[in-house]
Design a protein around this motif. Structure first.
Motif, PDB file in Angstrom:
ATOM      1  N   LYS A   1       7.468  22.039  22.177  1.00  0.00           N
ATOM      2  CA  LYS A   1       8.287  21.462  21.109  1.00  0.00           C
ATOM      3  C   LYS A   1       8.476  22.447  19.947  1.00  0.00           C
ATOM      4  O   LYS A   1       9.581  22.604  19.420  1.00  0.00           O
ATOM      5  CB  LYS A   1       7.624  20.171  20.611  1.00  0.00           C
TER       6      LYS A   1
ATOM      7  N   GLY B   1       4.226  17.179  11.113  1.00  0.00           N
ATOM      8  CA  GLY B   1       5.164  17.485  12.200  1.00  0.00           C
ATOM      9  C   GLY B   1       5.769  16.256  12.835  1.00  0.00           C
ATOM     10  O   GLY B   1       6.229  16.328  13.978  1.00  0.00           O
ATOM     11  N   TYR B   2       5.784  15.144  12.130  1.00  0.00           N
ATOM     12  CA  TYR B   2       6.325  13.914  12.716  1.00  0.00           C
ATOM     13  C   TYR B   2       7.525  13.405  11.907  1.00  0.00           C
ATOM     14  O   TYR B   2       7.734  12.204  11.780  1.00  0.00           O
ATOM     15  CB  TYR B   2       5.211  12.857  12.823  1.00  0.00           C
TER      16      TYR B   2
ATOM     17  N   ASP C   1      -4.789  22.024  12.719  1.00  0.00           N
ATOM     18  CA  ASP C   1      -5.932  21.102  12.851  1.00  0.00           C
ATOM     19  C   ASP C   1      -7.250  21.865  12.686  1.00  0.00           C
ATOM     20  O   ASP C   1      -8.207  21.358  12.103  1.00  0.00           O
ATOM     21  CB  ASP C   1      -5.914  20.409  14.220  1.00  0.00           C
TER      22      ASP C   1
END
Ligand code: UDP
Length: 271
Positions: free
Chosen positions: A179, A151-152, A204
């Protein structure tokens, strides 16, 4: 998504939403009920999206009209936090069964394995994303993970192209709130996947990099106490918001007249 939302609601006869401080929440009777409605939408080929509603999101939406608009446009708004359930009881005279984002995510994965739906995981760190993509088919034999990306990323257009190229049926987005909700709302029209959902830290958890609250906390709706013990600094601010949220709910109930059922879904009234 704006134009599609009421139609999806009419087609799949979703129960009338409860308004919790202006934010609609779908009163699903159970996980099975939620899965049934989502399955109907997916199998019809219509696009739909789901958001998990908790006091933090509602609190933020009070200050961000753009977020409030997004929360109002989602087809499914599940009661993720116990604070939302308590608020519904105070404001609407009706409790809401909790359908947590994390539990719904895992149940949808199990269903996806059965139905052979393709799943794309967008979000979390590269390590977490890769670990989740590897572990989930072991947890749910037959599960088709058709793609994953951390997600970066910096090029959202490229992310959308990869998702569409994977021909995913279900897209789970884990980029933290709000976000992920903004990202879904902004790109939903271009994403072919029939179902999208923001899942926060669930990738996660699927990766085994974050512990789920033990069953006793989950069953009593007190996961926030467990998370507070794990990450006291981050969670302290959240507890303050939760308290302010509940005080405002009580204040609203005292100031206003009886229970409200606002923005009732067109579904039940029109059909
Ligand atoms: N995350 C991400 N991109 C970002 C910010 C966060 O992929 O730009 C991921 C982060 O790595 C984590 C997940 O989003 O896996 C959830 O983050 P957080 O716990 O902050 O969100 P919450 O569930 O508390 O909203």
């Amino acid at each position: 998504m704006i134009a599609d939302a009421p139609l999806t609601k009419r087609l799949f006869r979703l129960p009338a939403s409860l308004s919790v401080m202006g934010v609609p929440v779908t009163p699903f009777e159970s996980y099975d009920h939620a899965l049934e409605c989502i399955t109907q939408a997916i199998e019809s080929g219509r696009k739909s999206s789901c958001v998990a509603i908790n006091p933090l999101k509602i609190h933020r939406a009070w200050r961000e009209p753009s977020l409030l608009d997004i929360l109002r446009e989602m087809e499914y708004s599940i009661c993720d936090g116990i604070g939302v359930s308590i608020a519904a009881r105070i404001l609407c005279g009706q409790g809401l069964n909790r359908i947590t984002g994390c539990d719904l995510f895992f149940r949808l994965l199990s269903l996806a394995a059965e139905k052979q739906w393709g799943v794309y995981l967008l979000g979390a760190s590269a390590q977490s994303n890769a670990a989740a993509c590897a572990r989930l088919p072991e947890m749910y034999p037959g599960l088709r993970i058709v793609g994953g990306q951390d997600g970066y990323f910096t090029d959202p257009g490229d992310a959308v192209r990869r998702i569409n190229a994977s021909r995913a049926d279900l897209l789970f987005v884990a980029m933290g709130s709000p976000k992920q909700e903004y990202w879904i709302a902004q790109h939903r029209h271009a994403i072919d996947a029939r179902f999208c959902m923001g899942v926060g830290g669930s990738i996660d958890i699927a990766a085994g990099h974050l512990r789920r609250a033990p069953a006793v906390f989950r069953m009593t709706g007190t996961e926030f106490l467990f998370r507070f013990a794990l990450e006291p600094r981050k969670r302290l601010a959240h507890q303050g918001i939760l308290l302010r949220f509940l005080l405002r709910v009580i204040g609203t109930r005292l100031c206003n007249a009886g229970p409200s059922r606002v923005r009732a879904r067109e579904a039940n009234t029109e059909s």
